[in-house]
Structure formats: structure tokens, C-alpha cells
Write an enzyme that holds these catalytic residues in place. Structure first.
Site, PDB file in Angstrom:
ATOM      1  N   ASP A 183     -26.652-111.188  41.510  1.00  0.00           N
ATOM      2  CA  ASP A 183     -25.651-112.231  41.507  1.00  0.00           C
ATOM      3  C   ASP A 183     -25.701-112.910  42.880  1.00  0.00           C
ATOM      4  O   ASP A 183     -26.193-112.324  43.852  1.00  0.00           O
ATOM      5  CB  ASP A 183     -24.272-111.607  41.262  1.00  0.00           C
ATOM      6  CG  ASP A 183     -23.181-112.650  41.128  1.00  0.00           C
ATOM      7  OD1 ASP A 183     -23.486-113.757  40.668  1.00  0.00           O
ATOM      8  OD2 ASP A 183     -22.032-112.343  41.480  1.00  0.00           O
ATOM      9  N   ASP A 239     -40.922 -70.035  42.834  1.00  0.00           N
ATOM     10  CA  ASP A 239     -40.910 -71.469  42.543  1.00  0.00           C
ATOM     11  C   ASP A 239     -39.607 -72.105  42.996  1.00  0.00           C
ATOM     12  O   ASP A 239     -39.589 -73.192  43.571  1.00  0.00           O
ATOM     13  CB  ASP A 239     -41.065 -71.721  41.043  1.00  0.00           C
ATOM     14  CG  ASP A 239     -42.498 -71.512  40.575  1.00  0.00           C
ATOM     15  OD1 ASP A 239     -43.336 -71.150  41.411  1.00  0.00           O
ATOM     16  OD2 ASP A 239     -42.755 -71.717  39.382  1.00  0.00           O
ATOM     17  N   ASN A 297     -41.200 -67.443  38.782  1.00  0.00           N
ATOM     18  CA  ASN A 297     -40.716 -68.753  38.359  1.00  0.00           C
ATOM     19  C   ASN A 297     -39.374 -69.121  39.001  1.00  0.00           C
ATOM     20  O   ASN A 297     -39.147 -70.279  39.345  1.00  0.00           O
ATOM     21  CB  ASN A 297     -40.578 -68.802  36.836  1.00  0.00           C
ATOM     22  CG  ASN A 297     -41.926 -68.919  36.155  1.00  0.00           C
ATOM     23  OD1 ASN A 297     -42.961 -68.876  36.807  1.00  0.00           O
ATOM     24  ND2 ASN A 297     -41.912 -69.061  34.844  1.00  0.00           N
TER      25      ASN A 297
END
Length: 848
Positions: free
Chosen positions: A332, A688, A684
């Protein structure tokens, strides 16, 4: 009264026709009985509330993501198979992800509530022959309403009488200055912003007074139409959500095929059904990056926190990453690229002191209690300019006003008379064509000069004046005047807008202006800040846009950068056309008219200071400082976050591929499964997970804003990405199996522990290498991201605790490794780092 009359083109009717159509007497207004009938027909003058989502629905939205569904299935299978620890750990991650998401997004759907709150509480109406104050909720079509400066309008109205009336309509049309109103009928196809005989709900009367008849209430107003658009417009998926959904689906099919293959091969080789089912479940657990949802959510939350400190408030978490994908910013103009206040930009005069005096005296601006200027924005800007120029001479300018001819929209000028000690001063200001005929002598080139100023987007006013010995009659005031000069005003660009536009273009992002303002003004601002680079570039109006088909619009959007007089529906259409062309669109805005397109855009960006509640609640992000340059800062942050998410996914998938291949390949070599489910889950979630969270704190890569945005069809998996996943995944699996075979010389338990250790420590080498995509891991300071250093050290310490603390040995089904085992493991682990560094060296040599 027929509801169809609500769709009449009221601006094209005369005042008499409007009164007749609405069946109302100008002298008495509506009766109470007629008001009740019309209220039953049209309902209350309000915007209906949109029913918000309850807590259950918000939670359901969080857990319905494809990746989350995969994890839920994995948790159920693990629970059924007796692996309770695995199931609980996965479910905890899902719950944390949902809670963080719900807290961050629980206010995202309150836009219609904000629309309702913007209604004015009272209105002065004529009923039963008497003027009375009523609740604005009770207004009905046909009500005669008295309007004056300061009124916040609560319905759409057709003017019946207007006396120097002006209305501020920026929040609805994007018009940067108050609109002068009149009562005369106009052409049917006149655009909304040009309908000078109409007043609209949600706008404000800034000057003068008048009488109007209500033509529409509630949802049938222009304001209400925007509410309908806002309700109908659904949010689009963010690029991150699209990519992860696609990634999750591919991963699921891949897992199903691999697990089925392993299961059938195992049965064929003589394994039991239960044994092979457990193996398949272990394989699934190994392949799914369980930490991914938590890492993503926390990374985005941390990114949102960083952006708040930089004046960008994120209302939906995935919007953080979306910023890094933006290819178009549809902005705008008023209040976003400009300051949303009028300012004297140029004057043309040979008598500047007289002109300054005229600007000061021919002015209705007043000073408030705290010294602030109160009045029409155009007049306050000239008043301030005159004060600054007159300076010490201001005390001599206190000439009392003794006469005036108020501004009239028909004659387009205003005249004031001021008394001095022995004479009178007359000053006139107005449109050039209205002032010039009153002057004795017309300066050369004045019309060409005014035209040149208008072409620069300036609002041009002319001034004239004279001195007389007597006050005289008002019929003599505007005769035999002396031309004093021209004043050009503009809503000026923000100082930082031009720099922000340049930075956007440098980063491959296309800025587009979409405004409700006049095309000449829009073009002038666009040229000043660099959205347009030369005068020959085309500016499209809403009227021209309406004549284009969707395909034609897509073609025009390749070259057109400024759209003026655009309606809310057309703003949405532009956003959709860009999205259909594969672009990721950011839409900025502050007004009610911007809300639907803010919601539709890939990322809607509202203004925090000048923006309406409606715009802020419909947007994905709010600029707390209303600074367009903050968008560039936010885009930089979005790119950094995406880079880090991609690094984590690469890190997680290489590790998980190593786990999958270790389990998958072991039977082909006549080996048992080298890793237990508890080992896989630990790797995991901890190995991780901790570095994964630390990736969110990684500094940005060099030249992050020198590269173009990511392509719309670009996922996480380019060729290099896929090659590295399989190459290093295979390498880690091979090294793990080698370690397992060496460990078997002792016993199976030591072999499994050795495989577990190699897998864990390989991940630590991996995480340090992936921090830099091309440069060596030693080129980035280990202290540039302290959380990563802590995460790596913590993972290593935790693993040593598992190996050498009896309680943890039992829980993790591990055995302590002797010196020989540790040396062999370290030697195998370092191979991963050496190969990674060699690949980076080759890449640098090829590109140099």
C-alpha cells in the site's frame, strides 16, 4: 422497502431521487413504526461476528499436519509392540509442538471482532419531526443523519446538504488526503474513491457539516463488503508447510516400501513374524526424524522472538520462514511507503514573504493544549511551513480575521479578511483555475508550472491577495487581486522507503505498489522511491484492471509495478494472479480495505502504529514501527531461518539414512540388527534433537541478501542435497557396520554399543561440517553459536554417561568400551569429516 434497492447506484441519483427511493420526508424523517419495519427487514447496523475456533479445533489443526500424523502412527505401533518408552517420547514431542503452536496462534482469527468495534456509538437523526441521538446500531436505510467535523460514520450515506464538508477515507479507499464532498449527482461508473456525494461507514468527517440519508447499514455497506471478503478468504499454506507436507508424503511411501521389503526378505530368510515386525518398526523409527516438528516449532518461535526485537511481530509461526521465500512485495502507499501526513514540498513565487503570510492567515488550523496542530491535514502542513519560514516575524502576523468566505467545493476557494492598524488584508487560496480569474495580472508560465508540479504528484494550491483601506462588502473582496504564488503539497515518502526498495530489488524481490490513491500521485511516489525507474513505465488504474482477463492480468504483472484506484476485490485478484504464476506474495497495508488481501497473501504485513485493528488481526505479521525497511530486515531473518532449517533436515536425514541402511543392509551380510530400538530413539531425539535446536541460532551465511529468492517449485531436495544424503548416509552405515563386525570379536552387546557409539559420534562430526555449506568447518568460529557448542558437548557427555554409568548402561542396554574399541571408533568417525572437507575443497576449486 425492497432489499434490492440496496444495490442502487446512489451516487448517480439526485438528492430528490434518493429521498423518493428511500421513501422519506425531508422535514420529518422516518416514523418510529417505519424504523421498526426497516430494522426487521435489514437487521441491526452491525457486522456479524465470525465464530472463532475453540481450543479443541486449534489443537486439532496443530496435530493434523502430515508429519505429525506419521509420528502418531509410529507411536501407536511402538506402544502396541511393547516399546512404551519410544511411544511416550514421540507423544511428548507431539504435545510440546501443539502447545507452542496454539499459544502463538490463538488470536489469529479475531479480524471480524475488530471490525465490529470500529462502529461509532451514537448518531444524530431526524425521526418523527425531531432531531435525536440514537445508538448507531439502530440506524436504518432512509434515516436522515446530521454529520459534522469529528463524526466517525457508522453507515453508508448519500449527501443531501454539504457545507465545506471533507471526509478522511484513507482506511477504506487509500486516498491520502481528506476528500471534498458535494451533493451533485455523478456518473454511474465513477470509482468508489471519486464518489464525492457519498459518505461511508468507517470513515471520519474532518471538516465542515452537512445532512445525509442512510443508504446501507451493517454487512451491506462498503465496509461490510470487506468483512464478507475477509470471512470468505481462506489463508494459504506457507511455503514451509507446503514443502514439509510434500516431504512427509514422500517419506511415508518410501518407508512403507522399505519396511515391507525388509519384512518380506526377513520372512523369506527364515525370520519369525514377530521378529521381522519388530525389525520393521525399528526401521520406521530410524527413518522418521522425530525431532523435526519440535525443532521446527522452536526454531520458528525463536525466530519470532528475534524479530520482535527488530520491530516485527509475528502472529503465525510459519510466517517466519515464509519471509525468506517472498518474491513479490505488494505494498500500500499511504502510511506504508509514505508518512501519511501532508507536507509542503515546493512553492513557486516571486513574493515569498507575502505567500508565507497568506499561508499562515488564510488557514483554520488551531493549536491544542499541548501545542499540537488541529485541523485539516493540508492546512496544518501549510500552517507549520509558514511558522517555520516566518520565524521571528511571526509576532507581526497576528492580524485578526474580520471576515471570510468559507471554502466551497463548487467554487474551490476560500477567502479571509484581516484587520491591521490602518488597513485590511485579503487573502484567497484555492484551485488555480478558481483563483487566476480574480487576479489583475497573471504571471507568465504559471499554468505550465502548476501542471509540472501536478505531474510530480503534488496537490497544487494557488494564493492571491490585496490590501485595502476599508473592509468593504464580501462582493468586493475577491476582485482586483495580486497573484502571490503556488504551493505544492504531498504525502512524502518515508526516508527509509527508497533504500528498502533498492535492497528488495538487489535481493531479487519485486516491489509493487497497490493503492487507492490518484494515479498521478501514485506514480510520483513510485518514481521517488524507485519502484518505477522511468517516466515511461505504465500505471494501471482499477478501471483498466477490471477490463483485463485473469490471463491478461498475469501477463501485465510481469511489467506493471503500480496499480492505483484499486478496490479490495482487485487487490485480492492481483495477489491470486501472482500466486497462480508461482510467486510468493507479501502484502503490506494499514487500512480496513487492505484486510482481505492481507489474509489472502502468503504473508500479510500490517502497520502497528497507523494500522487499523482489522488489518493487524488479518495479517501474519505486524510492523511495530510502521517502517517499510523493517520488512527487509524480516526477510533477511526469514532466509536465515530457512537456511538453518534446511541444514537441520540435511543433518537429520543423513543420520537417519545411515541408521536405515545399517538396519537394512545388515541381514544381507548375515548379521543381526546392529542397533536396538532404544539406541535408535536416543540418536534421533538426543543426538539429532540437541544440535537440531542449536541450528536455530546459527548466524546467517555470507551474501544471504545477494541471492535471488527460492523458486516456487524448489523444495529441500536439490541434486546436491540428495546426493549428500545418500553418499554420507551410506558412508556412516558402512562405518557403523565395520565397527559392529569388529565389536563382535568381543560379544554382541559390545558390538551393538560400538555401532551405537560410531553412529552418535559421526553425527557430531556431521553437525559441525553442515554449519558451513562451502567453507571448511574451521572457518566459522565455534563460539559464533554457543548453543551449538553446548549441544555437541552435551551429546558427547551424555553418551559417555551411557557407556560408563552402570544405571544408564542397564537402561540403554550398553556395554563400556575399552581403549582399543574407542581408538577404532574415533578412527572410523574421522573418515566422515575428512570426506566432507575434501568435497568442500573440490567445490571451492571448481568455482574459483
Amino acid at each position: 422497502m425492497d432489499l434490492k434497492r440496496n444495490s442502487l447506484h446512489w451516487h448517480s441519483l439526485t438528492t430528490e431521487e434518493s429521498l423518493q427511493q428511500l421513501n422519506v420526508d425531508l422535514k420529518t424523517g422516518l416514523s418510529d413504526t417505519e424504523v421498526q419495519i426497516r430494522q426487521s427487514q435489514f437487521g441491526l447496523n452491525q457486522i456479524p461476528d465470525e465464530k472463532g475456533r475453540n481450543l479443541f479445533q486449534m489443537i486439532l489443526a496443530q496435530v493434523s499436519d502430515f508429519m505429525i500424523i506419521i509420528l502418531i502412527i509410529a507411536a501407536i505401533i511402538a506402544g502396541v509392540m511393547g516399546e512404551t518408552g519410544d511411544a511416550v517420547a514421540i507423544l511428548v514431542i507431539i504435545i510440546v509442538n501443539a502447545v507452542v503452536g496454539v499459544i502463538q496462534e490463538h488470536k489469529a482469527e479475531e479480524a471480524l471482532g475488530a471490525l465490529k468495534k470500529m462502529s461509532t456509538p451514537q448518531a444524530i437523526v431526524l425521526r418523527n419531526g425531531y432531531w435525536k441521538s440514537v445508538d448507531s446500531l439502530e440506524l436504518v436505510p432512509g434515516d436522515l443523519v446530521r454529520v459534522e467535523a469529528g463524526n466517525f460514520l457508522s453507515a453508508d450515506m448519500r449527501l443531501i446538504e454539504a457545507f465545506s464538508l471533507k471526509s478522511e477515507e484513507a482506511s477504506l479507499t487509500g486516498e491520502s488526503v481528506p476528500v471534498e464532498k458535494s451533493v451533485k449527482e455523478i456518473e454511474v461508473d465513477t470509482e468508489l474513491a471519486e464518489r464525492k456525494n457519498m459518505l461511508y461507514k468507517g470513515t471520519v468527517i474532518t471538516y465542515g457539516h452537512g445532512l445525509a440519508i442512510v443508504t446501507a447499514t451493517g454487512i451491506n455497506t462498503e465496509f461490510g463488503k470487506i468483512a464478507k471478503l475477509l470471512k470468505e478468504e481462506k489463508r494459504t499454506q506457507t511455503p514451509l508447510q507446503k514443502r514439509l507436507s510434500k516431504f512427509g508424503k514422500k517419506l511415508t511411501w518410501f518407508l512403507l516400501l522399505i519396511c515391507l521389503f525388509v519384512f518380506l526378505i526377513g520372512i523369506y530368510q527364515g525370520g519369525t513374524w514377530l521378529e521381522m515386525l519388530m525389525t520393521s518398526v525399528s526401521l520406521a523409527v530410524a527413518a522418521i526424524p522425530e525431532a523435526l516438528p519440535a525443532v521446527l516449532t522452536i526454531s520458528l518461535a525463536l525466530g519470532a522472538r528475534r524479530l520482535v526485537k527488530k520491530n516485527a511481530l509475528i502472529q503465525r509461526l510459519p510466517a517466519v520462514e515464509t519471509l525468506g521465500t517472498v518474491t513479490y512485495i505488494c505494498s500500500d502507499k499511504t502510511g506504508t511507503l509514505t508518512q501519511n501526513k501532508m507536507q509542503v514540498d515546493k512553492i513557486w513565487s516571486s513574493q515569498e514573504e507575502k505567500l508565507h503570510l497568506a499561508m499562515f492567515l488564510n488557514n483554520d488550523t488551531e493549536k491544542g493544549l499541548e501545542g499540537q496542530l488541529i485541523g485539516d491535514p493540508t492546512e496544518t502542513s501549510m500552517f507549520q511551513f509558514a511558522i517555520d519560514k516566518l520565524g521571528d516575524n511571526l509576532s507581526t502576523c497576528q492580524l485578526p480575521r474580520v471576515g471570510e468566505i468559507p471554502f466551497d467545493s463548487e467554487v474551490k476557494r476560500m477567502t479571509t479578511v484581516h484587520h491591521s492598524e490602518n488597513h485590511f488584508k485579503v487573502f484567497v487560496k484555492g484551485a488555480l483555475e478558481s483563483v487566476l480569474p480574480l487576479c489583475q495580472k497573471i504571471p507568465e508560465n504559471v499554468e505550465s508550472k502548476a501542471l509540472a508540479m501536478a505531474k510530480e504528484g503534488l496537490r497544487v494550491l494557488a494564493f492571491a491577495g490585496k490590501e485595502t483601506d476599508s473592509k468593504g462588502e464580501d462582493s468586493t473582496w475577491e476582485k482586483e487581486l495580486e497573484f502571490l504564488g503556488l504551493v505544492g503539497l504531498i504525502d512524502p515518502p518515508r526516508e527509509e522507503s527508497a533504500l528498502a526498495v533498492r535492497e528488495c530489488k538487489h535481493a531479487g524481490i519485486t516491489p509493487v505498489m497497490i493503492t487507492g490513491d490518484h494515479p498521478v500521485t501514485a506514480k510520483a511516489i513510485a518514481l521517488r522511491i524507485g519502484i518505477l525507474e522511468n517516466e515511461d513505465e505504465e500505471v494501471f488504474t482499477g478501471k483498466t484492471l477490471a477490463e483485463l482477463s485473469d490471463d491478461q492480468l498475469k501477463e501485465k504483472l510481469k511489467v506493471v509495478r503500480v496499480f492505483s484506484r484499486a478496490t479490495p476485490e482487485q487487490k485480492i485478484r492481483i495477489v491470486k494472479a501472482l500466486q497462480d504464476s508461482g510467486q510468493y506474495v507479501a502484502m503490506t497495508g494499514d487500512g480496513v480495505n487492505d484486510a482481505p488481501s492481507l489474509k489472502r497473501a502468503d504473508i500479510g504485513i500490517a502497520m502497528g502504529i497507523t494500522g487499523t485493528d482489522v488489518a493487524r488481526k488479518a495479517a501474519h505479521m505486524t510492523l511495530l514501527d510502521d517502517n517499510f525497511a523493517t520488512i527487509v530486515t524480516a526477510i533477511r531473518e526469514g532466509r536465515r531461518i530457512f537456511d538453518n532449517i534446511k541444514k537441520f533436515i540435511q543433518f537429520a536425514l543423513i543420520g537417519n539414512t545411515g541408521e536405515v541402511l545399517t538396519i537394512f543392509l545388515a541381514p544381507f551380510f548375515g548379521l543381526k540388527i546392529p542397533l536396538l530400538p532404544i539406541h535408535i530413539l536416543w540418536v534421533n531425539l538426543v543426538t539429532d534433537g540437541l544440535p537440531g535446536l542449536a541450528f536455530s541460532g546459527e548466524p546467517e551465511e555470507e551474501g544471504i541478501m545477494d541471492r535471488p529468492p527460492r523458486k516456487s517449485n524448489e523444495g529441500f531436495f536439490d541434486r546436491k542435497f540428495i546426493r549428500q544424503i545418500f553418499m554420507y548416509g551410506t558412508l556412516i552405515a558402512a562405518l557403523t557396520l565395520v565397527g559392529y563386525v569388529i565389536g563382535l570379536r568381543t560379544d554382541e552387546a559390545h558390538a551393538q554399543t560400538m555401532a551405537f557409539t560410531i553412529l552418535t559420534f559421526s553425527q557430531m562430526i556431521l553437525v559441525m561440517e553442515i554449519r558451513r555449506t562451502r567453507a571448511t568447518m574451521f572457518s566459522k568460529s565455534f563460539y559464533s553459536n554457543p548453543s551449538m557448542l553446548i549441544a555437541v558437548l552435551s551429546s558427547l557427555i551424555f553418551h559417555l554417561i551411557i557407556l560408563y554409568i552402570p544405571f544408564m548402561q542397564k537402561f540403554m542396554k550398553a556395554k563400556p568400551l575399552n581403549g582399543e574399541h574407542i581408538l577404532i571408533s574415533v578412527a572410523l568417525i574421522l573418515i566422515v569429516g575428512v570426506v566432507f572437507e575434501l568435497e568442500k575443497l573440490i567445490t571451492r576449486m571448481r568455482s574459483s
